[in-house]
Write a protein that holds these residues in place. Structure first.
Motif, PDB file in Angstrom:
ATOM      1  N   LYS A   9       0.880  -1.170   0.000  1.00  0.00           N
ATOM      2  CA  LYS A   9       0.000   0.000   0.000  1.00  0.00           C
ATOM      3  C   LYS A   9       0.913   1.214   0.000  1.00  0.00           C
ATOM      4  N   PRO A  10       1.298   1.706  -1.183  1.00  0.00           N
ATOM      5  CA  PRO A  10       2.285   2.791  -1.262  1.00  0.00           C
ATOM      6  C   PRO A  10       1.853   4.043  -0.491  1.00  0.00           C
ATOM      7  N   VAL A  11       2.792   4.577   0.268  1.00  0.00           N
ATOM      8  CA  VAL A  11       2.575   5.822   0.994  1.00  0.00           C
ATOM      9  C   VAL A  11       2.960   6.999   0.106  1.00  0.00           C
ATOM     10  N   SER A  33      -7.883  18.432 -15.544  1.00  0.00           N
ATOM     11  CA  SER A  33      -7.719  17.342 -14.582  1.00  0.00           C
ATOM     12  C   SER A  33      -7.106  16.127 -15.269  1.00  0.00           C
ATOM     13  N   ALA A  34      -6.850  15.103 -14.451  1.00  0.00           N
ATOM     14  CA  ALA A  34      -6.266  13.859 -14.967  1.00  0.00           C
ATOM     15  C   ALA A  34      -6.875  12.682 -14.217  1.00  0.00           C
ATOM     16  N   GLN A  35      -6.877  11.526 -14.858  1.00  0.00           N
ATOM     17  CA  GLN A  35      -7.258  10.264 -14.233  1.00  0.00           C
ATOM     18  C   GLN A  35      -6.211   9.235 -14.617  1.00  0.00           C
ATOM     19  N   VAL A  36      -5.930   8.315 -13.701  1.00  0.00           N
ATOM     20  CA  VAL A  36      -4.985   7.237 -13.977  1.00  0.00           C
ATOM     21  C   VAL A  36      -5.765   5.935 -14.051  1.00  0.00           C
ATOM     22  N   ILE A  49     -10.789   3.961  -8.247  1.00  0.00           N
ATOM     23  CA  ILE A  49     -10.898   3.169  -7.024  1.00  0.00           C
ATOM     24  C   ILE A  49      -9.582   3.203  -6.250  1.00  0.00           C
ATOM     25  N   GLY A  50      -8.468   3.147  -6.958  1.00  0.00           N
ATOM     26  CA  GLY A  50      -7.163   2.996  -6.319  1.00  0.00           C
ATOM     27  C   GLY A  50      -6.507   4.267  -5.839  1.00  0.00           C
ATOM     28  N   VAL A  72      -3.798  -2.346  -4.559  1.00  0.00           N
ATOM     29  CA  VAL A  72      -4.220  -2.753  -5.894  1.00  0.00           C
ATOM     30  C   VAL A  72      -3.267  -3.793  -6.463  1.00  0.00           C
ATOM     31  N   PHE A  73      -2.160  -4.014  -5.763  1.00  0.00           N
ATOM     32  CA  PHE A  73      -1.126  -4.923  -6.269  1.00  0.00           C
ATOM     33  C   PHE A  73      -1.264  -6.300  -5.617  1.00  0.00           C
TER      34      PHE A  73
END
Length: 107
Positions: A9-11, A33-36, A49-50, A72-73
């Motif tokens: 869970k990356p900080v 704006s942006a979405q990944v 979600i992530g 997510v990993f």
């Protein structure tokens, strides 16, 4: 290619530099704006979600993605990501990149 580990869970946020076809950082000032979007090794898809994506340095093409919620990993392998750059009711896509997810020593 960025490396993460299973169930991490990356900080720290993931910072993308959006580049043009010559490898130069793109000016993102035209975008609101942006979405990944990320696709996992078993072809599952998730987007907002992530985490959340923000254009943090438009002049230098930087988009920062902050991970939130559950990991997510969950599977080892290569994950693919793409950034959607949004300007009102129009958008552009970046090239697709990869993230490698490895099995950690505690797995």
């Amino acid at each position: 290619m960025k490396t993460y580990y299973m169930n991490q869970k990356p900080v720290e946020p993931l910072v993308f530099v959006v580049r043009d076809e010559r490898g130069k950082a793109r000016d993102l000032s035209l975008y609101d704006s942006a979405q990944v979007y990320i696709t996992g090794t078993n072809n599952f898809d998730f987007d907002e979600i992530g985490g959340t994506a923000v254009i943090t340095d438009a002049d230098n093409g930087k988009v920062t993605f902050t991970f939130m919620g559950e990991t997510v990993f969950v599977n080892q392998g290569k994950y693919r990501f793409q950034v959607k750059l949004i300007a009102g009711d129009r958008w552009d896509w970046t090239d697709i990149g990869e993230i490698e997810v490895r099995k950690g020593l505690d797995e």
